[in-house]
Scaffold this active site. Structure first.
Site, PDB file in Angstrom:
ATOM      1  N   GLY A 222      -0.741   2.481   6.534  1.00 44.08           N
ATOM      2  CA  GLY A 222      -0.870   1.729   7.779  1.00 44.08           C
ATOM      3  C   GLY A 222      -0.262   0.339   7.751  1.00 44.08           C
ATOM      4  N   LYS A 223       0.558   0.054   6.760  1.00 45.58           N
ATOM      5  CA  LYS A 223       1.152  -1.281   6.619  1.00 45.58           C
ATOM      6  C   LYS A 223       1.913  -1.716   7.869  1.00 45.58           C
ATOM      7  CE  LYS A 223       3.543  -0.004   3.083  1.00 45.58           C
ATOM      8  NZ  LYS A 223       3.080   1.401   3.110  1.00 45.58           N
TER       9      LYS A 223
ATOM     10  N   GLY B 201       0.842  -1.191   0.000  1.00 48.20           N
ATOM     11  CA  GLY B 201       0.000   0.000   0.000  1.00 48.20           C
ATOM     12  C   GLY B 201       0.874   1.236   0.000  1.00 48.20           C
ATOM     13  N   LEU B 202       0.242   2.365  -0.157  1.00 50.75           N
ATOM     14  CA  LEU B 202       0.968   3.632  -0.181  1.00 50.75           C
ATOM     15  C   LEU B 202       1.660   3.913   1.143  1.00 50.75           C
ATOM     16  CD1 LEU B 202      -1.720   5.908  -1.906  1.00 50.75           C
ATOM     17  CD2 LEU B 202       0.435   5.118  -2.914  1.00 50.75           C
ATOM     18  N   SER B 203       2.666   4.766   1.096  1.00 51.40           N
ATOM     19  CA  SER B 203       3.295   5.258   2.313  1.00 51.40           C
ATOM     20  C   SER B 203       2.214   5.938   3.156  1.00 51.40           C
ATOM     21  CB  SER B 203       4.383   6.267   1.942  1.00 51.40           C
ATOM     22  OG  SER B 203       4.993   6.779   3.098  1.00 51.40           O
ATOM     23  N   GLY B 204       2.147   5.593   4.426  1.00 56.98           N
ATOM     24  CA  GLY B 204       1.150   6.185   5.313  1.00 56.98           C
ATOM     25  C   GLY B 204      -0.182   5.475   5.340  1.00 56.98           C
TER      26      GLY B 204
ATOM     27  N   SER C  46       6.025  -1.774  -2.217  1.00 60.02           N
ATOM     28  CA  SER C  46       6.023  -2.666  -3.386  1.00 60.02           C
ATOM     29  C   SER C  46       4.996  -2.205  -4.421  1.00 60.02           C
ATOM     30  CB  SER C  46       5.805  -4.122  -2.966  1.00 60.02           C
ATOM     31  OG  SER C  46       4.761  -4.294  -2.048  1.00 60.02           O
TER      32      SER C  46
END
Length: 184
Positions: free
Chosen positions: A19-20, A14-17, A88
């Site tokens: 919540g990964k 997922g995008l930066s920020g 990724s």
């Protein structure tokens, strides 16, 4: 170590920020309580160690994912639950890793770009928007969302706990974890 534990790579993308890492850490706590053997591979930590020196070109990003995938594969085949938290951004690179690892669960950590920007404590999005950071995923570089992830968490609509429970539930359903009732 949990007796008879099956290894699996749980790949948070997922995008930066989005919540990964936050969700992966919540799952880490749940796995520890269950006595599972696991490892956490966080994209930021990996970039300072395993893939130090790689840039952010498509080729370098793909190589970053290949290396993370290689380590994940080794751990997974030895019965470890591997939590990978990495942007990724390219679908083909994630699919390449999936094809190499028999036990692979893709988790799409999804939040709208504006929500990710609001959560950005490092100010990376702001720097990317002013051109200070080049090739930033979601701004000047693409993010290709998974087409059929095993789990899709909407972190703008769910709490961290709800997202973590959703992932744990899927791991139970797929037979990687005993159900909560069996653990109690």
């Amino acid at each position: 170590m949990a007796t008879g534990q099956r290894g699996v790579t749980v790949w948070f993308t997922g995008l930066s920020g989005s919540g990964k890492s936050t969700i992966a850490r919540a799952i880490e706590t749940k796995l520890r309580k269950r006595g599972c053997q696991f490892e956490m591979l966080d994209g930021d930590i990996i970039r300072t160690n395993l893939t130090k020196g790689l840039g952010f070109s498509k080729e370098d990003r793909d190589e970053n994912i290949r290396r993370i995938g290689f380590v994940s594969h080794l751990l997974t085949r030895n019965g470890v639950i591997v939590l990978v938290s990495a942007i990724s951004p390219y679908r083909a690179a994630r699919d390449e890793v999936r094809d190499r690892i028999d036990d692979f669960v893709e988790v799409f950590i999804d939040a709208p770009l504006d929500v990710c920007e609001e959560r950005d404590v490092k100010g990376l999005y702001k720097k990317a928007r002013t051109g200070e950071i080049k090739q930033f995923t979601g701004i000047s570089d693409p993010y290709e969302a998974p087409l059929n992830p095993e789990v899709h968490c909407r972190t703008d609509l769910q709490t961290v706990e709800e997202s973590a429970d959703q992932v744990i539930g899927q791991l139970e359903a797929l037979g990687y974890l005993a159900t909560a009732a069996a653990v109690a």
